[in-house]
Design an enzyme around this catalytic site. Sequence first.
Site, PDB file in Angstrom:
ATOM      1  N   HIS A  62       9.331  -7.185  36.874  1.00 53.31           N
ATOM      2  CA  HIS A  62       9.490  -7.171  38.334  1.00 53.31           C
ATOM      3  C   HIS A  62       9.342  -8.586  38.903  1.00 53.31           C
ATOM      4  O   HIS A  62       8.455  -8.870  39.722  1.00 53.31           O
ATOM      5  CB  HIS A  62       8.476  -6.215  38.985  1.00 53.31           C
ATOM      6  CG  HIS A  62       8.603  -4.796  38.531  1.00 53.31           C
ATOM      7  ND1 HIS A  62       9.676  -4.000  38.870  1.00 53.31           N
ATOM      8  CD2 HIS A  62       7.794  -4.030  37.756  1.00 53.31           C
ATOM      9  CE1 HIS A  62       9.517  -2.795  38.338  1.00 53.31           C
ATOM     10  NE2 HIS A  62       8.398  -2.799  37.647  1.00 53.31           N
ATOM     11  N   ARG A 101      -2.517   2.671  31.106  1.00 55.23           N
ATOM     12  CA  ARG A 101      -1.472   2.902  30.118  1.00 55.23           C
ATOM     13  C   ARG A 101      -1.608   1.890  28.970  1.00 55.23           C
ATOM     14  O   ARG A 101      -2.376   0.940  29.053  1.00 55.23           O
ATOM     15  CB  ARG A 101      -0.088   2.784  30.767  1.00 55.23           C
ATOM     16  CG  ARG A 101       0.250   3.908  31.727  1.00 55.23           C
ATOM     17  CD  ARG A 101       1.532   3.662  32.498  1.00 55.23           C
ATOM     18  NE  ARG A 101       1.369   2.603  33.491  1.00 55.23           N
ATOM     19  CZ  ARG A 101       2.344   2.200  34.324  1.00 55.23           C
ATOM     20  NH1 ARG A 101       3.555   2.733  34.231  1.00 55.23           N
ATOM     21  NH2 ARG A 101       2.106   1.254  35.213  1.00 55.23           N
ATOM     22  N   ASP A 108       6.806  -2.345  43.818  1.00 56.58           N
ATOM     23  CA  ASP A 108       6.929  -3.194  42.630  1.00 56.58           C
ATOM     24  C   ASP A 108       7.998  -4.268  42.814  1.00 56.58           C
ATOM     25  O   ASP A 108       7.922  -5.341  42.214  1.00 56.58           O
ATOM     26  CB  ASP A 108       7.296  -2.353  41.401  1.00 56.58           C
ATOM     27  CG  ASP A 108       6.064  -1.965  40.595  1.00 56.58           C
ATOM     28  OD1 ASP A 108       5.020  -2.618  40.746  1.00 56.58           O
ATOM     29  OD2 ASP A 108       6.143  -1.001  39.806  1.00 56.58           O
ATOM     30  N   VAL A 154       7.240   3.445  47.247  1.00 53.36           N
ATOM     31  CA  VAL A 154       7.337   3.388  45.787  1.00 53.36           C
ATOM     32  C   VAL A 154       8.066   2.124  45.338  1.00 53.36           C
ATOM     33  O   VAL A 154       7.914   1.683  44.197  1.00 53.36           O
ATOM     34  CB  VAL A 154       8.043   4.650  45.246  1.00 53.36           C
ATOM     35  CG1 VAL A 154       8.052   4.675  43.725  1.00 53.36           C
ATOM     36  CG2 VAL A 154       7.356   5.921  45.768  1.00 53.36           C
ATOM     37  N   TYR A 156       7.391  -4.350  31.523  1.00 58.75           N
ATOM     38  CA  TYR A 156       7.875  -4.442  32.893  1.00 58.75           C
ATOM     39  C   TYR A 156       7.528  -5.825  33.435  1.00 58.75           C
ATOM     40  O   TYR A 156       6.432  -6.342  33.194  1.00 58.75           O
ATOM     41  CB  TYR A 156       7.212  -3.379  33.785  1.00 58.75           C
ATOM     42  CG  TYR A 156       7.724  -1.981  33.568  1.00 58.75           C
ATOM     43  CD1 TYR A 156       9.046  -1.648  33.844  1.00 58.75           C
ATOM     44  CD2 TYR A 156       6.878  -0.980  33.093  1.00 58.75           C
ATOM     45  CE1 TYR A 156       9.517  -0.363  33.640  1.00 58.75           C
ATOM     46  CE2 TYR A 156       7.341   0.312  32.884  1.00 58.75           C
ATOM     47  CZ  TYR A 156       8.667   0.618  33.161  1.00 58.75           C
ATOM     48  OH  TYR A 156       9.141   1.893  32.955  1.00 58.75           O
ATOM     49  N   GLU A 194      12.711  -2.873  33.215  1.00 60.63           N
ATOM     50  CA  GLU A 194      13.371  -2.340  34.409  1.00 60.63           C
ATOM     51  C   GLU A 194      14.819  -2.767  34.563  1.00 60.63           C
ATOM     52  O   GLU A 194      15.526  -2.254  35.441  1.00 60.63           O
ATOM     53  CB  GLU A 194      12.589  -2.689  35.680  1.00 60.63           C
ATOM     54  CG  GLU A 194      12.647  -4.155  36.101  1.00 60.63           C
ATOM     55  CD  GLU A 194      11.566  -5.008  35.473  1.00 60.63           C
ATOM     56  OE1 GLU A 194      11.404  -6.157  35.907  1.00 60.63           O
ATOM     57  OE2 GLU A 194      10.887  -4.530  34.532  1.00 60.63           O
ATOM     58  N   LYS A 210       2.549  -3.324  31.944  1.00 65.25           N
ATOM     59  CA  LYS A 210       2.687  -4.064  33.198  1.00 65.25           C
ATOM     60  C   LYS A 210       2.938  -5.544  32.940  1.00 65.25           C
ATOM     61  O   LYS A 210       2.702  -6.061  31.854  1.00 65.25           O
ATOM     62  CB  LYS A 210       1.438  -3.884  34.060  1.00 65.25           C
ATOM     63  CG  LYS A 210       1.324  -2.494  34.676  1.00 65.25           C
ATOM     64  CD  LYS A 210       2.549  -2.077  35.451  1.00 65.25           C
ATOM     65  CE  LYS A 210       2.767  -2.869  36.713  1.00 65.25           C
ATOM     66  NZ  LYS A 210       4.033  -2.496  37.415  1.00 65.25           N
TER      67      LYS A 210
END
Length: 372
Positions: free
Chosen positions: A96, A15, A270, A267, A94, A118, A75
């Site tokens: 996390h 991405r 993360d 899922v 993101y 997020e 990311k």
Amino acid sequence: MLVGVPKEIKNHEYRVGMTPTSVREMVKHGHQVLVQAQAGVGINASDDEYRNAGAEILDSAEEIFARADMIVKVKEPQAVERKMLREGQILYTYLHLAPDPEQTKDLVASGATCIAYETVTSRFGGLPLLAPMSQVAGRMAIQAGAYCLEHPHGGLGMLLGGVPGVDPAKVVVIGAGVVGTHATHIAVGMGADVWVLDNSPISIERHWQQFGRSTNTVFSTADALEKHVLEADLVIGGVLVPGAEAPKLVTKAMVKQMKPGSVIVDVAIDQGGCCETAKPTTHAEPTYVVDGVVHYCVANMPGGVPRTSTYALNNVTLPYAIQLANKGAKVALMEDEHLRNGLNVHAGKITYRPVADDLGYTYVSAEEALNA
């Protein structure tokens, strides 16, 4: 403002932080965009497309980080990228952080303003910058699970939807949120026997209104969770506590009692994963086996379909990026409480309480940190 878009370097991450369309919008608002050469190759966007949109193409990430006022990524920054961040620079991506103490330590040390997709909220409720990737990951989870159930890939050797005269696989979806809803959509379409567990009566009611008798909804208790996980052929972990580490709902003891050849797709990896035996994997080596159970725990699942994912992500991240560029970080964050909820680290302070609580930092409110 000088906006920088480096090429993603996480394993098998294709991405990109901004599409040519997004670059054109940013330039239209009077800003300059620096894009690393070949940053868009994973979405079939050439350097010439970025140039035509108004971007300046630079050869290296070092140049991007050195010049840009705001870094727009997908990311979390890898260790080599974190070393290039500087005091006062905006990082918009993101993060996390809760399960990642090393990243958190580096971002605190950088002095940068770090905004996590997020944890940005919406006046309509939910997490609008996380939602599109949760949609993609939920749908991909069923594809991945069906693949892993095939015998050559370590599974039971089951077709997810069965055939006439042969039972379909039992799919247990933990969490009826965005991931769970989109996983259910695909699983139902493939003809699986779908069971959805959640501890929110409102979520269960909403799920029932959408899917009716095509699925089975269960109020999640320890007993219900154990019963259905042990019966499952495929378990989808779609649990989310915004910004915090995911609760470990599927225990090691439960995994040990599951059917050999059954599959877990976590899922929530993360945010640390909702299965005790889960550990992050990559698209290069997506699975491993514990007690005969196949685990698929790819930490950047949507990176496997980068074109769909990037355009879906840009649809929701671009308006906030323009807001930050137009007003500057402090004004934009102070004026918009929902964007402010995305602020996780600022000037060496942790400004998101779940991250501070999980990692043992002193929490400083975003308002206090911005006004310091």
